[in-house]
Design a protein around this motif. Sequence first.
Motif, short mmCIF file in Angstrom:
data_model
loop_
_atom_site.label_atom_id
_atom_site.label_comp_id
_atom_site.label_asym_id
_atom_site.label_seq_id
_atom_site.Cartn_x
_atom_site.Cartn_y
_atom_site.Cartn_z
N ALA A 32 20.85 -22.77 61.28
CA ALA A 32 19.59 -22.82 60.54
C ALA A 32 19.79 -23.36 59.13
CB ALA A 32 18.95 -21.43 60.49
N LEU A 33 20.96 -23.17 58.56
CA LEU A 33 21.21 -23.59 57.19
C LEU A 33 21.77 -25.01 57.07
CD1 LEU A 33 22.66 -20.29 55.72
CD2 LEU A 33 20.33 -21.20 55.49
N THR A 34 21.92 -25.70 58.18
CA THR A 34 22.44 -27.07 58.16
C THR A 34 21.55 -27.96 57.29
OG1 THR A 34 23.35 -26.82 60.38
CG2 THR A 34 23.00 -29.07 59.61
N GLY A 35 22.16 -28.66 56.36
CA GLY A 35 21.44 -29.62 55.53
C GLY A 35 20.71 -29.02 54.34
N VAL A 36 20.74 -27.71 54.17
CA VAL A 36 20.10 -27.11 53.00
C VAL A 36 20.94 -27.46 51.78
CG1 VAL A 36 19.48 -24.91 51.90
CG2 VAL A 36 19.05 -25.24 54.35
N THR A 37 20.25 -28.00 50.75
CA THR A 37 20.95 -28.42 49.55
C THR A 37 20.28 -27.83 48.31
OG1 THR A 37 19.66 -30.45 49.49
CG2 THR A 37 21.82 -30.57 50.51
N ARG A 88 12.98 -25.81 44.50
CA ARG A 88 13.38 -26.36 45.81
C ARG A 88 13.22 -25.37 46.96
NH1 ARG A 88 16.18 -31.08 46.05
NH2 ARG A 88 17.17 -30.36 47.97
N LEU A 89 12.76 -24.15 46.67
CA LEU A 89 12.68 -23.13 47.70
C LEU A 89 11.84 -23.57 48.90
CD1 LEU A 89 12.29 -19.80 45.67
CD2 LEU A 89 14.30 -20.62 46.90
N VAL A 90 10.66 -24.05 48.65
CA VAL A 90 9.77 -24.45 49.76
C VAL A 90 10.41 -25.57 50.57
CG1 VAL A 90 7.54 -25.49 50.35
CG2 VAL A 90 7.66 -23.65 48.64
N GLN A 91 10.93 -26.57 49.91
CA GLN A 91 11.56 -27.71 50.59
C GLN A 91 12.73 -27.25 51.45
OE1 GLN A 91 12.86 -30.70 47.82
NE2 GLN A 91 14.00 -31.84 49.36
N GLU A 92 13.56 -26.37 50.94
CA GLU A 92 14.74 -25.93 51.69
C GLU A 92 14.37 -24.98 52.82
OE1 GLU A 92 17.41 -27.71 51.23
OE2 GLU A 92 16.30 -28.67 49.60
N ASN A 99 15.20 -27.00 61.36
CA ASN A 99 16.43 -26.76 62.12
C ASN A 99 16.19 -25.79 63.26
OD1 ASN A 99 17.92 -28.43 60.43
ND2 ASN A 99 18.68 -26.76 59.17
N TRP A 100 15.45 -24.74 62.99
CA TRP A 100 15.16 -23.73 64.00
C TRP A 100 14.38 -24.34 65.16
CZ3 TRP A 100 17.26 -18.99 64.18
CH2 TRP A 100 16.68 -18.01 64.99
N GLU A 101 13.35 -25.13 64.82
CA GLU A 101 12.52 -25.75 65.85
C GLU A 101 13.29 -26.83 66.62
OE1 GLU A 101 8.10 -25.13 63.95
OE2 GLU A 101 9.32 -26.77 63.17
N LYS A 102 14.09 -27.64 65.94
CA LYS A 102 14.88 -28.67 66.62
C LYS A 102 15.86 -28.06 67.61
CE LYS A 102 14.82 -32.54 63.40
NZ LYS A 102 15.63 -33.37 62.49
N ALA A 103 16.32 -26.85 67.35
CA ALA A 103 17.23 -26.16 68.26
C ALA A 103 16.50 -25.58 69.47
CB ALA A 103 17.98 -25.06 67.52
N GLY A 104 15.19 -25.74 69.50
CA GLY A 104 14.41 -25.25 70.64
C GLY A 104 13.87 -23.84 70.47
N HIS A 105 14.01 -23.28 69.27
CA HIS A 105 13.52 -21.94 69.00
C HIS A 105 12.08 -22.02 68.48
CE1 HIS A 105 17.71 -21.24 69.46
NE2 HIS A 105 18.04 -21.61 68.23
N LYS A 106 11.37 -20.92 68.56
CA LYS A 106 9.97 -20.87 68.12
C LYS A 106 9.85 -20.26 66.73
CE LYS A 106 8.06 -20.31 72.71
NZ LYS A 106 7.24 -21.35 73.07
N ILE A 107 8.97 -20.83 65.96
CA ILE A 107 8.55 -20.21 64.71
C ILE A 107 7.28 -19.44 65.06
CG2 ILE A 107 7.60 -20.62 62.40
CD1 ILE A 107 10.62 -21.07 62.57
#
Length: 160
Positions: free
Chosen positions: A36-41, A85-89, A96-104
């Motif tokens: 889930a944290l992949t790419g967070v900067t 940057r909180l909202v953006q990150e 990331n969560w959705e791309k992995a096939g999980h539901k929000i």
Amino acid sequence: MIGWLSGCAKESTMNDGPNISEAQALARVEELIRAALTGVTPTPGLDLDPTSLADHPCIPNEGNILTGDIYVIRVYYLTGIPKERLVQEVRKIQTNWEKAGHKITNTYAFDQGKPQLSGRTGDDFRLALDTVDRNSTLQILFSVGSPCFRPDKPSPSASP
């Protein structure tokens, strides 16, 4: 937030939970957090909430008799993400969560700069994210928890 997550874990006891070990549940929790944290900067620091290290007993929806089942959860403060940057990150975490096939399952307060979201995987692991004021700094409180399962060794929650 933690109460919400534990409440969801409690519901899982009704179907006897998954057939996983505590080590497998914990490994899955940590894997879901890293993904889930992949790419967070900038890459956030992970400040563990030590209360998440304890065994967490599952209590069924009907009555208050402890079942001996537990769930694992890891709760981290994500440090080092600037307020602006909180909202953006958090949107990256959501993507990331959705791309992995999980539901929000819920999003809230993005427009107020204090994003919150929750979600779940197909195997009933839960994500919860909240923006909190910690030491006069807005930070993300991020957690992932497992469904209820029978521990490898007797749990303290099995005792009345």
